[in-house]
Design a protein around this motif. Structure first.
Motif, PDB file in Angstrom:
ATOM      1  N   HIS A 181       1.322  -1.430  -0.307  1.00 25.77           N
ATOM      2  CA  HIS A 181       0.114  -0.401  -0.370  1.00 25.77           C
ATOM      3  C   HIS A 181       0.602   1.557   0.226  1.00 25.77           C
ATOM      4  CE1 HIS A 181      -3.644  -2.304   0.747  1.00 25.77           C
ATOM      5  NE2 HIS A 181      -3.280  -3.226   1.645  1.00 25.77           N
ATOM      6  N   GLN A 182       0.208   2.289  -0.855  1.00 26.42           N
ATOM      7  CA  GLN A 182       0.853   3.949  -0.791  1.00 26.42           C
ATOM      8  C   GLN A 182       0.406   4.914  -1.205  1.00 26.42           C
ATOM      9  OE1 GLN A 182       4.961   3.256  -2.908  1.00 26.42           O
ATOM     10  NE2 GLN A 182       5.506   5.697  -3.068  1.00 26.42           N
ATOM     11  N   ASP A 183       0.162   5.705  -0.933  1.00 28.55           N
ATOM     12  CA  ASP A 183      -0.906   6.627  -0.862  1.00 28.55           C
ATOM     13  C   ASP A 183      -1.921   6.354  -0.970  1.00 28.55           C
ATOM     14  OD1 ASP A 183       1.635   7.910  -0.759  1.00 28.55           O
ATOM     15  OD2 ASP A 183       1.639   8.155  -2.770  1.00 28.55           O
ATOM     16  N   GLY A 184      -2.549   5.749  -0.237  1.00 32.53           N
ATOM     17  CA  GLY A 184      -4.083   5.496  -0.636  1.00 32.53           C
ATOM     18  C   GLY A 184      -4.335   4.192  -1.627  1.00 32.53           C
ATOM     19  N   LYS A 185      -3.185   4.324  -2.393  1.00 28.59           N
ATOM     20  CA  LYS A 185      -3.289   2.859  -2.953  1.00 28.59           C
ATOM     21  C   LYS A 185      -2.604   1.281  -3.006  1.00 28.59           C
ATOM     22  CE  LYS A 185      -2.996   6.550  -6.830  1.00 28.59           C
ATOM     23  NZ  LYS A 185      -2.668   7.413  -7.967  1.00 28.59           N
ATOM     24  N   THR A 186      -2.985   0.605  -4.388  1.00 32.55           N
ATOM     25  CA  THR A 186      -2.852  -1.123  -3.703  1.00 32.55           C
ATOM     26  C   THR A 186      -2.356  -1.246  -5.052  1.00 32.55           C
ATOM     27  OG1 THR A 186      -4.913  -1.574  -2.617  1.00 32.55           O
ATOM     28  CG2 THR A 186      -3.456  -3.469  -2.842  1.00 32.55           C
ATOM     29  N   PHE A 187      -0.547  -1.892  -4.511  1.00 35.29           N
ATOM     30  CA  PHE A 187       0.205  -2.489  -5.730  1.00 35.29           C
ATOM     31  C   PHE A 187       0.637  -3.573  -5.473  1.00 35.29           C
ATOM     32  CE2 PHE A 187       0.440   2.235  -5.381  1.00 35.29           C
ATOM     33  CZ  PHE A 187       0.504   2.820  -6.305  1.00 35.29           C
ATOM     34  N   VAL A 188       0.676  -4.136  -6.483  1.00 35.51           N
ATOM     35  CA  VAL A 188       1.850  -5.774  -6.351  1.00 35.51           C
ATOM     36  C   VAL A 188       2.407  -5.623  -7.412  1.00 35.51           C
ATOM     37  CG1 VAL A 188      -0.239  -6.710  -5.812  1.00 35.51           C
ATOM     38  CG2 VAL A 188      -0.666  -6.640  -8.193  1.00 35.51           C
ATOM     39  N   TRP A 189       4.044  -6.878  -7.400  1.00 39.17           N
ATOM     40  CA  TRP A 189       4.828  -6.844  -8.531  1.00 39.17           C
ATOM     41  C   TRP A 189       4.496  -8.032  -9.305  1.00 39.17           C
ATOM     42  CZ3 TRP A 189       7.935  -3.475  -9.446  1.00 39.17           C
ATOM     43  CH2 TRP A 189       8.745  -2.309  -8.429  1.00 39.17           C
ATOM     44  N   THR A 190       4.424  -8.477 -10.337  1.00 36.27           N
ATOM     45  CA  THR A 190       4.452  -9.044 -11.328  1.00 36.27           C
ATOM     46  C   THR A 190       5.603  -9.609 -12.404  1.00 36.27           C
ATOM     47  OG1 THR A 190       3.314  -7.603 -13.470  1.00 36.27           O
ATOM     48  CG2 THR A 190       2.021  -9.197 -11.289  1.00 36.27           C
ATOM     49  N   LEU A 191       6.091 -10.308 -12.979  1.00 37.02           N
ATOM     50  CA  LEU A 191       7.044 -10.767 -14.342  1.00 37.02           C
ATOM     51  C   LEU A 191       6.460 -10.747 -15.181  1.00 37.02           C
ATOM     52  CD1 LEU A 191       8.948 -13.433 -11.722  1.00 37.02           C
ATOM     53  CD2 LEU A 191       9.638 -10.557 -11.973  1.00 37.02           C
ATOM     54  N   ASP A 192       6.994 -10.297 -15.821  1.00 34.62           N
ATOM     55  CA  ASP A 192       6.737  -9.974 -17.529  1.00 34.62           C
ATOM     56  C   ASP A 192       7.383 -11.596 -18.135  1.00 34.62           C
ATOM     57  OD1 ASP A 192       9.419 -10.303 -18.198  1.00 34.62           O
ATOM     58  OD2 ASP A 192       9.030  -8.376 -18.774  1.00 34.62           O
ATOM     59  N   GLU A 193       7.522 -11.897 -19.218  1.00 32.78           N
ATOM     60  CA  GLU A 193       8.264 -12.660 -19.478  1.00 32.78           C
ATOM     61  C   GLU A 193       9.308 -13.249 -20.136  1.00 32.78           C
ATOM     62  OE1 GLU A 193       6.791  -9.948 -22.854  1.00 32.78           O
ATOM     63  OE2 GLU A 193       6.346 -10.403 -21.463  1.00 32.78           O
ATOM     64  N   ASN A 194      10.086 -12.017 -19.615  1.00 38.07           N
ATOM     65  CA  ASN A 194      12.099 -11.783 -19.188  1.00 38.07           C
ATOM     66  C   ASN A 194      11.780 -12.216 -18.235  1.00 38.07           C
ATOM     67  OD1 ASN A 194      12.011 -11.677 -22.603  1.00 38.07           O
ATOM     68  ND2 ASN A 194      11.167  -9.498 -22.530  1.00 38.07           N
ATOM     69  N   SER A 195      11.631 -12.518 -17.088  1.00 39.55           N
ATOM     70  CA  SER A 195      11.238 -11.976 -16.060  1.00 39.55           C
ATOM     71  C   SER A 195      11.724 -11.411 -15.325  1.00 39.55           C
ATOM     72  CB  SER A 195      12.600 -13.588 -15.512  1.00 39.55           C
ATOM     73  OG  SER A 195      11.959 -15.104 -15.927  1.00 39.55           O
ATOM     74  N   ARG A 196      11.275  -9.500 -15.888  1.00 43.43           N
ATOM     75  CA  ARG A 196      11.215  -8.522 -14.862  1.00 43.43           C
ATOM     76  C   ARG A 196      10.787  -7.767 -14.408  1.00 43.43           C
ATOM     77  NH1 ARG A 196      13.393  -7.910 -20.265  1.00 43.43           N
ATOM     78  NH2 ARG A 196      15.801  -7.519 -21.247  1.00 43.43           N
ATOM     79  N   ALA A 197      11.160  -7.489 -13.363  1.00 41.17           N
ATOM     80  CA  ALA A 197       9.674  -7.062 -12.318  1.00 41.17           C
ATOM     81  C   ALA A 197       8.870  -5.597 -13.397  1.00 41.17           C
ATOM     82  CB  ALA A 197      10.099  -7.063 -11.074  1.00 41.17           C
ATOM     83  N   GLN A 198       7.310  -6.276 -12.291  1.00 35.33           N
ATOM     84  CA  GLN A 198       6.828  -4.602 -13.449  1.00 35.33           C
ATOM     85  C   GLN A 198       5.954  -4.578 -12.107  1.00 35.33           C
ATOM     86  OE1 GLN A 198       4.377  -6.232 -16.362  1.00 35.33           O
ATOM     87  NE2 GLN A 198       6.028  -5.202 -17.799  1.00 35.33           N
TER      88      GLN A 198
END
Length: 372
Positions: A306-323
């Motif tokens: 959580h940050q600034d009242g918003k909710t986030f998660v981290w995912t990986l793309d097809e090249n194993s890079r974080a998003q």
């Protein structure tokens, strides 16, 4: 080969070996510098949100058995703790005084009827003479009035007799509703009256019961909105150990007002209770499961930031890079948070190790094990 040439060749060979070694070490260092994370691959599943609240069992009907006439209790006509039917005799109050009152009222009625017959016949005889001049108009009017008063006396005597018969019937105290009768509060020989504050016994109808839960007003709206949108609601009653009662339930209503003292709203459930497992006054828990989707996405709590009242998660793309992805949540289940938008089935979600990530970071991923 000359010694100088040999030395030069050896030097070149050593430089090549050192260069290869340094290149391998740099590659290994680059790999080891990539953050390690634990991931799960999102898959659709049946999603429902369950909430529980404390509740109390209330009898469908509760009747306090009170006398409607006064007298001495001569008999108890039921077994304590048994099932009784509406109209079943429960107590007998000494009927002798009421029988005597009925007999007196019957005698008064007979006297009134005899007086009416006499005065009515006189009125009829005088009516035949009224036009002949043999009697005055006053005598005829008086005869008619006396006959009418006698008729009223008959009606009054009948009403009194009915009242005395009603008192006699009330001397047998009967169950007003069907249900289970509790202990007796008066015994044979006790003097009772219609003004007593103490009930003789209590009958409670418990083949069906109400279960009242009190919950914050803010938690009622999602349930009502879910009903309006067609979301299926499943109600379950739980005991102290969390085990469900084997009874059928359905939601009756939620309260129309909020308590000024607690800010709570009453949520009433009706439950079938054929085996009388639920007893009035018992505390239980009401569990309501709201079915949201057959193919929803649920993510572990550890994956959420959580940050600034918003909710986030981290995912990986097809090249194993974080998003980093912003998501909207629809509620919590036993296995995690329900995703309203922002994620799709098949995406790789970072559950552990996200504190070291930045957008575009290459990572080393391994499967996440729940509870590890």
């Amino acid at each position: 080969m000359k010694p100088i040439g040999v030395a030069v060749a050896l030097s070149l060979a050593l430089m090549l070996l050192n260069g290869c070694r340094e290149s391998d070490e740099a590659a290994q260092a680059s790999v080891s510098a990539a953050p390690q994370v634990a991931i799960v691959t999102l898959a659709p599943q049946s999603v429902g949100i369950a909430q529980t609240w404390p509740a109390r069992v209330i009898a469908l009907r509760t009747a306090q058995i009170r006398p409607q006439v006064g007298g001495i209790v001569t008999a108890r006509l039921f077994s304590q703790g048994s099932e009784v039917s509406a109209g079943q005799p429960l107590f007998q109050i000494d009927p002798a005084p009421f029988k005597a009152d009925v007999e007196m009222a019957e005698a008064a009625l007979s006297r009134a009827e005899a007086s009416f017959r006499q005065l009515n016949l006189r009125s009829q005889r005088l009516s035949k003479l009224e036009g002949t001049g043999a009697i005055s108009r006053q005598d005829y009017d008086d005869a008619r009035a006396n006959a009418a008063q006698a008729a009223a006396g008959v009606a009054e005597a009948k009403a009194a007799l009915n009242r005395k018969k009603l008192d006699l019937a009330y001397s047998t105290v009967r169950a007003p509703v069907s249900g289970r009768i509790d202990q007796q509060y008066v015994t044979e020989g006790a003097l009772v009256s219609a003004a007593d504050s103490q009930a003789m016994a209590i009958v409670q109808q418990t083949d069906k019961v109400y279960v009242d839960a009190r919950l914050p007003a803010s938690e009622v709206r999602p349930l009502l909105d879910g009903q309006k949108s067609g979301a299926a609601l499943t109600l379950t009653l739980l005991d102290d150990s969390g085990q469900p009662y084997d009874v059928k339930t359905h939601l009756l209503f939620s309260g129309a007002s909020v308590s000024d003292e607690t800010g709570d709203v009453v949520l009433r459930t009706e439950a079938e209770n054929p085996r009388h497992l639920l007893m009035p006054g018992m505390f239980v828990r009401v569990k309501i499961t709201r079915h949201l989707s057959d193919s929803g996405i649920v993510i572990p709590e550890q994956a959420i930031q959580h940050q600034d009242g918003k909710t986030f998660v981290w995912t990986l793309d097809e090249n194993s890079r974080a998003q980093r992805v912003q998501v909207h949540l629809n509620g919590q289940t036993a296995s995690g948070q329900v995703v309203g938008s922002g994620l799709l089935a098949g995406q790789k979600l970072v559950v552990e190790g996200q504190e070291k990530l930045q957008d575009g970071t290459d990572v080393q991923a391994k499967p996440w094990k729940s509870g590890a």
